[in-house]
Design a protein around this motif. Sequence first.
Motif, PDB file in Angstrom:
ATOM      1  N   MET A   1     -11.120  24.290 -37.628  1.00 22.27           N
ATOM      2  CA  MET A   1     -12.179  24.937 -38.360  1.00 22.27           C
ATOM      3  C   MET A   1     -11.580  25.577 -39.623  1.00 22.27           C
ATOM      4  O   MET A   1     -10.613  26.325 -39.543  1.00 22.27           O
ATOM      5  N   THR A   2     -12.212  25.332 -40.725  1.00 23.13           N
ATOM      6  CA  THR A   2     -11.706  25.890 -41.982  1.00 23.13           C
ATOM      7  C   THR A   2     -12.193  27.320 -42.169  1.00 23.13           C
ATOM      8  O   THR A   2     -13.073  27.801 -41.441  1.00 23.13           O
ATOM      9  N   ARG A   3     -11.606  27.993 -43.149  1.00 24.36           N
ATOM     10  CA  ARG A   3     -12.014  29.380 -43.418  1.00 24.36           C
ATOM     11  C   ARG A   3     -13.483  29.447 -43.788  1.00 24.36           C
ATOM     12  O   ARG A   3     -14.187  30.370 -43.398  1.00 24.36           O
ATOM     13  N   LYS A   4     -13.954  28.499 -44.572  1.00 25.55           N
ATOM     14  CA  LYS A   4     -15.361  28.493 -45.005  1.00 25.55           C
ATOM     15  C   LYS A   4     -16.295  28.342 -43.807  1.00 25.55           C
ATOM     16  O   LYS A   4     -17.310  29.027 -43.706  1.00 25.55           O
ATOM     17  N   GLN A   5     -15.932  27.470 -42.872  1.00 24.96           N
ATOM     18  CA  GLN A   5     -16.772  27.270 -41.676  1.00 24.96           C
ATOM     19  C   GLN A   5     -16.774  28.518 -40.796  1.00 24.96           C
ATOM     20  O   GLN A   5     -17.794  28.888 -40.230  1.00 24.96           O
ATOM     21  N   ARG A   6     -15.607  29.162 -40.643  1.00 23.51           N
ATOM     22  CA  ARG A   6     -15.549  30.395 -39.846  1.00 23.51           C
ATOM     23  C   ARG A   6     -16.401  31.499 -40.467  1.00 23.51           C
ATOM     24  O   ARG A   6     -17.098  32.230 -39.773  1.00 23.51           O
ATOM     25  N   ARG A   7     -16.327  31.612 -41.795  1.00 21.01           N
ATOM     26  CA  ARG A   7     -17.115  32.621 -42.504  1.00 21.01           C
ATOM     27  C   ARG A   7     -18.602  32.360 -42.321  1.00 21.01           C
ATOM     28  O   ARG A   7     -19.371  33.274 -42.035  1.00 21.01           O
ATOM     29  N   LEU A   8     -19.046  31.132 -42.479  1.00 18.75           N
ATOM     30  CA  LEU A   8     -20.461  30.791 -42.294  1.00 18.75           C
ATOM     31  C   LEU A   8     -20.905  31.016 -40.856  1.00 18.75           C
ATOM     32  O   LEU A   8     -22.017  31.489 -40.604  1.00 18.75           O
ATOM     33  N   THR A   9     -20.045  30.705 -39.899  1.00 16.85           N
ATOM     34  CA  THR A   9     -20.371  30.942 -38.493  1.00 16.85           C
ATOM     35  C   THR A   9     -20.527  32.438 -38.237  1.00 16.85           C
ATOM     36  O   THR A   9     -21.470  32.863 -37.555  1.00 16.85           O
ATOM     37  N   LEU A  10     -19.620  33.229 -38.763  1.00 18.93           N
ATOM     38  CA  LEU A  10     -19.693  34.686 -38.592  1.00 18.93           C
ATOM     39  C   LEU A  10     -20.961  35.252 -39.222  1.00 18.93           C
ATOM     40  O   LEU A  10     -21.650  36.094 -38.614  1.00 18.93           O
ATOM     41  N   ILE A  11     -21.291  34.805 -40.412  1.00 14.41           N
ATOM     42  CA  ILE A  11     -22.520  35.262 -41.069  1.00 14.41           C
ATOM     43  C   ILE A  11     -23.748  34.848 -40.271  1.00 14.41           C
ATOM     44  O   ILE A  11     -24.686  35.629 -40.093  1.00 14.41           O
ATOM     45  N   GLY A  12     -23.766  33.641 -39.756  1.00 16.15           N
ATOM     46  CA  GLY A  12     -24.896  33.167 -38.945  1.00 16.15           C
ATOM     47  C   GLY A  12     -25.069  33.967 -37.666  1.00 16.15           C
ATOM     48  O   GLY A  12     -26.171  34.346 -37.288  1.00 16.15           O
ATOM     49  N   VAL A  13     -23.955  34.241 -36.973  1.00 16.53           N
ATOM     50  CA  VAL A  13     -24.016  35.026 -35.736  1.00 16.53           C
ATOM     51  C   VAL A  13     -24.483  36.445 -36.032  1.00 16.53           C
ATOM     52  O   VAL A  13     -25.322  37.010 -35.309  1.00 16.53           O
ATOM     53  N   ALA A  14     -23.966  37.055 -37.099  1.00 14.48           N
ATOM     54  CA  ALA A  14     -24.389  38.415 -37.467  1.00 14.48           C
ATOM     55  C   ALA A  14     -25.879  38.442 -37.808  1.00 14.48           C
ATOM     56  O   ALA A  14     -26.598  39.373 -37.417  1.00 14.48           O
ATOM     57  N   GLY A  15     -26.366  37.425 -38.521  1.00 17.58           N
ATOM     58  CA  GLY A  15     -27.798  37.342 -38.837  1.00 17.58           C
ATOM     59  C   GLY A  15     -28.650  37.234 -37.586  1.00 17.58           C
ATOM     60  O   GLY A  15     -29.700  37.873 -37.471  1.00 17.58           O
ATOM     61  N   CYS A  16     -28.217  36.422 -36.623  1.00 21.08           N
ATOM     62  CA  CYS A  16     -28.959  36.279 -35.364  1.00 21.08           C
ATOM     63  C   CYS A  16     -28.993  37.591 -34.585  1.00 21.08           C
ATOM     64  O   CYS A  16     -30.034  37.971 -34.040  1.00 21.08           O
ATOM     65  N   VAL A  17     -27.844  38.288 -34.531  1.00 18.59           N
ATOM     66  CA  VAL A  17     -27.787  39.572 -33.822  1.00 18.59           C
ATOM     67  C   VAL A  17     -28.729  40.578 -34.487  1.00 18.59           C
ATOM     68  O   VAL A  17     -29.475  41.295 -33.793  1.00 18.59           O
ATOM     69  N   LEU A  18     -28.740  40.644 -35.807  1.00 18.58           N
ATOM     70  CA  LEU A  18     -29.638  41.565 -36.507  1.00 18.58           C
ATOM     71  C   LEU A  18     -31.097  41.198 -36.275  1.00 18.58           C
ATOM     72  O   LEU A  18     -31.943  42.082 -36.088  1.00 18.58           O
ATOM     73  N   ALA A  19     -31.431  39.915 -36.278  1.00 14.30           N
ATOM     74  CA  ALA A  19     -32.813  39.485 -36.041  1.00 14.30           C
ATOM     75  C   ALA A  19     -33.258  39.856 -34.631  1.00 14.30           C
ATOM     76  O   ALA A  19     -34.384  40.320 -34.424  1.00 14.30           O
ATOM     77  N   ILE A  20     -32.397  39.675 -33.650  1.00 15.78           N
ATOM     78  CA  ILE A  20     -32.733  40.035 -32.266  1.00 15.78           C
ATOM     79  C   ILE A  20     -32.916  41.551 -32.146  1.00 15.78           C
ATOM     80  O   ILE A  20     -33.867  42.020 -31.507  1.00 15.78           O
ATOM     81  N   ALA A  21     -32.031  42.331 -32.773  1.00 15.42           N
ATOM     82  CA  ALA A  21     -32.153  43.789 -32.723  1.00 15.42           C
ATOM     83  C   ALA A  21     -33.456  44.247 -33.373  1.00 15.42           C
ATOM     84  O   ALA A  21     -34.159  45.117 -32.831  1.00 15.42           O
ATOM     85  N   LEU A  22     -33.795  43.680 -34.515  1.00  9.17           N
ATOM     86  CA  LEU A  22     -35.051  44.033 -35.181  1.00  9.17           C
ATOM     87  C   LEU A  22     -36.251  43.663 -34.318  1.00  9.17           C
ATOM     88  O   LEU A  22     -37.203  44.434 -34.198  1.00  9.17           O
ATOM     89  N   GLY A  23     -36.204  42.506 -33.694  1.00 10.48           N
ATOM     90  CA  GLY A  23     -37.290  42.094 -32.799  1.00 10.48           C
ATOM     91  C   GLY A  23     -37.464  43.047 -31.634  1.00 10.48           C
ATOM     92  O   GLY A  23     -38.584  43.395 -31.254  1.00 10.48           O
ATOM     93  N   LEU A  24     -36.360  43.486 -31.037  1.00  9.39           N
ATOM     94  CA  LEU A  24     -36.436  44.429 -29.914  1.00  9.39           C
ATOM     95  C   LEU A  24     -37.000  45.781 -30.354  1.00  9.39           C
ATOM     96  O   LEU A  24     -37.792  46.401 -29.631  1.00  9.39           O
ATOM     97  N   VAL A  25     -36.592  46.252 -31.526  1.00  2.99           N
ATOM     98  CA  VAL A  25     -37.107  47.531 -32.037  1.00  2.99           C
ATOM     99  C   VAL A  25     -38.611  47.427 -32.286  1.00  2.99           C
ATOM    100  O   VAL A  25     -39.384  48.308 -31.891  1.00  2.99           O
ATOM    101  N   LEU A  26     -39.053  46.369 -32.922  1.00  2.56           N
ATOM    102  CA  LEU A  26     -40.492  46.198 -33.190  1.00  2.56           C
ATOM    103  C   LEU A  26     -41.282  46.052 -31.899  1.00  2.56           C
ATOM    104  O   LEU A  26     -42.385  46.578 -31.781  1.00  2.56           O
ATOM    105  N   TYR A  27     -40.738  45.362 -30.912  1.00  7.01           N
ATOM    106  CA  TYR A  27     -41.420  45.226 -29.623  1.00  7.01           C
ATOM    107  C   TYR A  27     -41.542  46.581 -28.933  1.00  7.01           C
ATOM    108  O   TYR A  27     -42.582  46.911 -28.363  1.00  7.01           O
ATOM    109  N   ALA A  28     -40.483  47.386 -28.991  1.00  6.25           N
ATOM    110  CA  ALA A  28     -40.501  48.714 -28.357  1.00  6.25           C
ATOM    111  C   ALA A  28     -41.504  49.644 -29.034  1.00  6.25           C
ATOM    112  O   ALA A  28     -42.106  50.496 -28.389  1.00  6.25           O
TER     113      ALA A  28
END
Length: 152
Positions: free
Chosen positions: A1-28
């Motif tokens: 895996m290249t540095r660019k792919q690792r960076r994009l993977t990290l950004i994607g995972v962080a975006g998913c975690v933030l979206a899930i957290a926002l969804g849980l807050v709005l549901y609550a």
Amino acid sequence: MTRKQRRLTLIGVAGCVLAIALGLVLYAMNDTIVFFNSPADIQAKNVQPGTRIRLGGLVKEGSVQRGSDQQITFEVMDAQAAIQVSYKGLLPDLFREGQGVVTEGVLVSPSVFRADSVLAKHDENYMPREVADTLKKQGHWMGEANASPKTQ
């Protein structure tokens, strides 16, 4: 895996975690995102005494009673129900019977509300949008035929 792919993977995972957290807050917060409850809503939802809420509706004609030491009681009503409101303090200058009002405080019993603050209409054409929409739904809108309620 290249540095660019690792960076994009990290950004994607962080975006998913933030979206899930926002969804849980709005549901609550789903049940608490309400500008106010009408008297009929409070009775229908069986709101427990001691709950802090906002109550909105029209001030019932002939229900305002002024006591000593700035103690005021009045009834807030909609088409189906009315709740007696007890308030100690100065009312807004534009507060009067038959007009829209939103109060904030604690429900003492299913038919008694102790308000900490009272918000009244802004000018002769103003009514909180939620009150106007509720009255329109119930067929009790008394505004001009072509006028829409103003907001602050």
